[in-house]
Design a protein around this motif. Sequence first.
Motif, PDB file in Angstrom:
ATOM      1  N   TRP A   1      -5.395   3.243   7.672  1.00  0.00           N
ATOM      2  CA  TRP A   1      -4.874   4.540   7.239  1.00  0.00           C
ATOM      3  C   TRP A   1      -5.564   5.621   8.068  1.00  0.00           C
ATOM      4  O   TRP A   1      -6.508   5.342   8.817  1.00  0.00           O
ATOM      5  CB  TRP A   1      -5.102   4.759   5.743  1.00  0.00           C
ATOM      6  CG  TRP A   1      -6.534   4.879   5.332  1.00  0.00           C
ATOM      7  CD1 TRP A   1      -7.304   6.015   5.234  1.00  0.00           C
ATOM      8  CD2 TRP A   1      -7.413   3.800   4.952  1.00  0.00           C
ATOM      9  NE1 TRP A   1      -8.575   5.719   4.822  1.00  0.00           N
ATOM     10  CE2 TRP A   1      -8.673   4.376   4.640  1.00  0.00           C
ATOM     11  CE3 TRP A   1      -7.252   2.420   4.841  1.00  0.00           C
ATOM     12  CZ2 TRP A   1      -9.766   3.600   4.227  1.00  0.00           C
ATOM     13  CZ3 TRP A   1      -8.332   1.655   4.439  1.00  0.00           C
ATOM     14  CH2 TRP A   1      -9.577   2.243   4.142  1.00  0.00           C
TER      15      TRP A   1
ATOM     16  N   VAL B   1      -0.183  -2.067   6.163  1.00  0.00           N
ATOM     17  CA  VAL B   1      -0.836  -3.351   5.894  1.00  0.00           C
ATOM     18  C   VAL B   1      -0.087  -4.475   6.601  1.00  0.00           C
ATOM     19  O   VAL B   1       1.141  -4.453   6.706  1.00  0.00           O
ATOM     20  CB  VAL B   1      -0.923  -3.610   4.371  1.00  0.00           C
ATOM     21  CG1 VAL B   1       0.456  -3.720   3.727  1.00  0.00           C
ATOM     22  CG2 VAL B   1      -1.771  -4.845   4.072  1.00  0.00           C
TER      23      VAL B   1
ATOM     24  N   LEU C   1      -5.640  -3.681   6.759  1.00  0.00           N
ATOM     25  CA  LEU C   1      -5.064  -2.463   6.196  1.00  0.00           C
ATOM     26  C   LEU C   1      -5.691  -1.269   6.916  1.00  0.00           C
ATOM     27  O   LEU C   1      -6.917  -1.194   7.043  1.00  0.00           O
ATOM     28  CB  LEU C   1      -5.342  -2.402   4.697  1.00  0.00           C
ATOM     29  CG  LEU C   1      -4.446  -1.529   3.817  1.00  0.00           C
ATOM     30  CD1 LEU C   1      -4.596  -1.930   2.351  1.00  0.00           C
ATOM     31  CD2 LEU C   1      -4.749  -0.051   3.971  1.00  0.00           C
TER      32      LEU C   1
ATOM     33  N   LEU D   1      -7.971   3.834  -1.800  1.00  0.00           N
ATOM     34  CA  LEU D   1      -8.340   3.736  -0.391  1.00  0.00           C
ATOM     35  C   LEU D   1      -8.802   5.096   0.119  1.00  0.00           C
ATOM     36  O   LEU D   1      -8.227   6.129  -0.242  1.00  0.00           O
ATOM     37  CB  LEU D   1      -7.147   3.278   0.448  1.00  0.00           C
ATOM     38  CG  LEU D   1      -6.506   1.937   0.091  1.00  0.00           C
ATOM     39  CD1 LEU D   1      -5.225   1.753   0.896  1.00  0.00           C
ATOM     40  CD2 LEU D   1      -7.475   0.794   0.361  1.00  0.00           C
TER      41      LEU D   1
ATOM     42  N   THR E   1       0.844  -1.185   0.000  1.00  0.00           N
ATOM     43  CA  THR E   1       0.000   0.000   0.000  1.00  0.00           C
ATOM     44  C   THR E   1       0.882   1.238   0.000  1.00  0.00           C
ATOM     45  O   THR E   1       1.977   1.225   0.577  1.00  0.00           O
ATOM     46  CB  THR E   1      -0.969  -0.012   1.203  1.00  0.00           C
ATOM     47  OG1 THR E   1      -1.800   1.148   1.156  1.00  0.00           O
ATOM     48  CG2 THR E   1      -0.229  -0.055   2.513  1.00  0.00           C
TER      49      THR E   1
ATOM     50  N   PRO F   1      -0.856   4.824   5.091  1.00  0.00           N
ATOM     51  CA  PRO F   1      -1.412   3.467   5.113  1.00  0.00           C
ATOM     52  C   PRO F   1      -0.412   2.455   5.671  1.00  0.00           C
ATOM     53  O   PRO F   1       0.801   2.636   5.589  1.00  0.00           O
ATOM     54  CB  PRO F   1      -1.702   3.196   3.640  1.00  0.00           C
ATOM     55  CG  PRO F   1      -0.634   3.970   2.919  1.00  0.00           C
ATOM     56  CD  PRO F   1      -0.450   5.232   3.736  1.00  0.00           C
TER      57      PRO F   1
ATOM     58  N   TYR G   1      -3.736   0.330  -2.946  1.00  0.00           N
ATOM     59  CA  TYR G   1      -3.307  -1.011  -2.536  1.00  0.00           C
ATOM     60  C   TYR G   1      -3.247  -1.901  -3.773  1.00  0.00           C
ATOM     61  O   TYR G   1      -4.066  -1.779  -4.695  1.00  0.00           O
ATOM     62  CB  TYR G   1      -4.293  -1.603  -1.524  1.00  0.00           C
ATOM     63  CG  TYR G   1      -4.230  -3.116  -1.462  1.00  0.00           C
ATOM     64  CD1 TYR G   1      -3.283  -3.755  -0.654  1.00  0.00           C
ATOM     65  CD2 TYR G   1      -5.078  -3.906  -2.241  1.00  0.00           C
ATOM     66  CE1 TYR G   1      -3.202  -5.145  -0.627  1.00  0.00           C
ATOM     67  CE2 TYR G   1      -5.003  -5.289  -2.212  1.00  0.00           C
ATOM     68  CZ  TYR G   1      -4.069  -5.900  -1.412  1.00  0.00           C
ATOM     69  OH  TYR G   1      -3.968  -7.271  -1.391  1.00  0.00           O
TER      70      TYR G   1
END
Length: 408
Positions: free
Chosen positions: A341, A330, A339, A318, A289, A328, A302
């Motif tokens: 953010w 992951v 994931l 995203l 990401t 972000p 992503y």
Amino acid sequence: MTRTSRLRNGLAGLAIALLCPLTAQAQMAHQHGSDAACEGTELRCATKVTPFFAADGKLWLAWMAGGRLSVASSTDGGKTYSTPVPVTEQQLNLDWGPDARPKLVVDGKGTVAVAFSIFRDQAFNGQVLTTRSSDGGQSFAPVRPITASNESQRFEAMAFDQDGTVFVAWLDKRNRAPAKAEGRSYEGAGLFFASSRDGGATYAEAKLAQDNTCECCRLGLAFVGPGRPVVVFRNIYEGSVRDHAVVTFSDLTTPGEVYRVSTDDWQIKACPHQGPSLTVAPTGTYHVTWFTGGKARKGLFYAQSRDGGRTFSEPMALGQADRNPTRPFVLATQDVTTLVWKEFDGERTTVMAIQSKDDGATWSKPRAIASTDNASDHPLLVANGRQVFLSWMTKADGYRLQAIGDES
């Protein structure tokens, strides 16, 4: 300062960061001064906190506060912590850049390896320092540079191999001076790496994996198998296009071919200060990401690779664009890929999360899992076995370790 003013200043700072590296660094220095809730070295005063779960389930933290780096551990899932141990007794000019933070890993014997970077001068030239504890975090050896080179090093990433070998990758400008001496232009920095087979006490000679990469973004680092690290980084392509790339090592000393993660076409001669995040699932799938401001796409994205990083899926956007999605991260475990953010709605910063139970083929709807109305660190993910946690430091609420349940 009002919340509206903070929003206006934050957006202005982002624009400056994209257009003018030197002015951006000055802006970040100003912001850094107000990130902590206090001026001491204790955890509640930290600006950057990095977690690590050891194999025995003990949670370890390394944090920056009061110009020092400290380490502590918890045996009750973060409810209480051991007495913090300073990594160095003296104050240091710790690298406060948005993508800089301390790193630590802990092996099965309780050896704690630590890496972090400092600024050596006013031109933001850095140095990566390392140390280790061989007594379960009760004391640390004197810090030492990871390489003998006197050129700038920053944005180190650290991971343990299955046999306990420590692998570190970082961005290094040692090739800048020779190029200048030969009258050649030199853009960016080199992606260098080294490993340690004694728990971080000593490191092998640094080697180059890829030259002319973007010099100011964090690296994504994971292992795809024993002795085979994978690094995702922001590369510099022709025309100063700064898109992401991945390199998979055939062993700890041999980097493989560099492949492009996506063609975003972000042409910029400045420092984005937003690096990627990488995790490798038990299936071998690469999950990546990243942030971009390219001509092809803008925002957070992503993608996954099921062929060892040679090709990646079509990037998936995203977050809500009008809420400035950013930072972000992951993480893949045995059961789920998670994931997270950050988003900002003009009043509060919220951590959003999505999850996939089919190795990234489909994802749950985004949901808010945490929020704050003041400054905050990047949201990180850490796992204790199959349980995934959000690790997040905020100025208003301090450090939180929050379990994330599977989203059905």
